[in-house]
Design a protein around this motif. Structure first.
Motif, short mmCIF file in Angstrom:
data_model
loop_
_atom_site.label_atom_id
_atom_site.label_comp_id
_atom_site.label_asym_id
_atom_site.label_seq_id
_atom_site.Cartn_x
_atom_site.Cartn_y
_atom_site.Cartn_z
N THR B 74 0.80 -1.32 -0.12
CA THR B 74 -0.09 0.04 0.25
C THR B 74 0.92 1.23 -0.16
O THR B 74 0.21 2.27 0.00
CB THR B 74 -1.10 0.09 1.23
N PHE B 75 2.14 1.16 -0.06
CA PHE B 75 2.97 2.38 0.17
C PHE B 75 4.26 2.20 -0.70
O PHE B 75 4.64 1.28 -1.03
CB PHE B 75 3.46 2.48 1.67
N SER B 76 4.71 3.43 -1.22
CA SER B 76 6.01 3.42 -1.81
C SER B 76 6.38 5.09 -1.54
O SER B 76 5.86 5.93 -1.37
CB SER B 76 5.75 3.10 -3.57
N THR B 77 7.73 4.87 -1.85
CA THR B 77 8.36 6.26 -1.73
C THR B 77 9.22 6.28 -3.07
O THR B 77 9.83 5.50 -3.60
CB THR B 77 9.10 6.70 -0.57
N LEU B 78 9.48 7.69 -3.62
CA LEU B 78 10.31 8.08 -4.66
C LEU B 78 11.20 9.37 -4.15
O LEU B 78 10.64 10.28 -3.67
CB LEU B 78 9.49 8.75 -5.93
N THR B 79 12.33 9.01 -4.11
CA THR B 79 13.55 10.17 -3.82
C THR B 79 13.84 10.80 -5.23
O THR B 79 14.49 10.16 -5.87
CB THR B 79 14.52 9.57 -2.92
N VAL B 80 13.79 11.97 -5.21
CA VAL B 80 14.30 12.71 -6.33
C VAL B 80 15.72 13.37 -5.78
O VAL B 80 15.71 14.26 -4.78
CB VAL B 80 13.64 14.15 -6.97
#
Lengths: 111, 114
Positions: B74-80
């Protein structure tokens, strides 16, 4: 490769005018085709889709027919309203896995 | 259907710093996608994030610049990372759910790099 080409905007129409936004695609095999709409300040929403040749997708008065012979999926509406002002994106996908989007066409409807 | 939230909704960051964007879905989904939408342009797929495996990046996008985590369904992160003004864009997550395989998008994160 796979790609989607849309007519450039902006398209400006008067209320109750007929709308056509052209979309053609390049793909191998039999992709599914979609139209998404992005209203000002909002995220993308699915407007309609067609999953096989000659299918017609329809929603909110909008229609598009999957034409394999012309590799097209043009969006039409018989009578646009001011509330239809938005950016419209054509897209294709294989097995709903990876989506390819067109560049978007901005529609402005004037009262 | 699916309801997707993203945090932050917008941010202004300095060159050279990083921003992590969170994407939360109200149901369990197998596939999550991260897109970039540059001003006035279409959506470009950055990567596909499946739970329990490494993200799959599209041509032109690399893990060092766009690391992705997918700790659960149910969750994800994207780092730029290492931000530059060219990274100024709207970043969107999306999921595919249901027997109709409909795609839903989050509201987006508007990033401005100064």
């Amino acid at each position: 490769g796979n790609s989607v080409t849309q007519m450039e905007g902006p398209v400006t129409l008067s209320e109750e005018a007929f709308l056509t936004i052209n979309c053609t695609y390049t793909a191998t095999g039999y992709p599914s085709l979609f139209w998404y709409v992005q209203y000002p300040g909002e995220g993308l929403q699915l407007l309609l889709k067609a999953t096989k040749a000659d299918d017609k997708g329809s929603n909110k008065g909008f229609e598009a027919t999957y034409r394999k012979e012309t590799t097209s999926f043009h969006l039409e509406k018989g009578s646009v309203q001011v509330s239809d002002s938005a950016v419209y994106f054509c897209a294709l996908s294989y097995n709903f896995n990876k989506f390819y989007f067109g560049s978007g066409t901005k529609l402005n409807v004037k009262p | 259907s699916a309801v997707i939230s993203q945090k932050p909704s917008r941010d202004i960051c300095q060159r050279g710093t990083s921003l992590t964007i969170q994407c939360q879905v109200d149901s369990q989904v197998t596939m999550m996608f991260w897109y970039r939408q540059q001003p006035g342009q279409s959506l470009t797929l950055i990567a596909t994030a499946n739970q329990g495996s490494e993200a799959t990046y599209e041509s032109g996008f690399v893990i060092d610049k766009f690391p992705i985590s997918r700790p659960n369904l149910t969750f994800s992160t994207l780092t730029v990372s290492n931000l530059s003004p060219e990274d100024s864009s709207i970043y969107l997550c999306s999921v595919i759910v249901g027997v109709s395989s409909e795609q839903y998008f989050g509201p987006g994160t508007r990033l401005t790099v100064t």
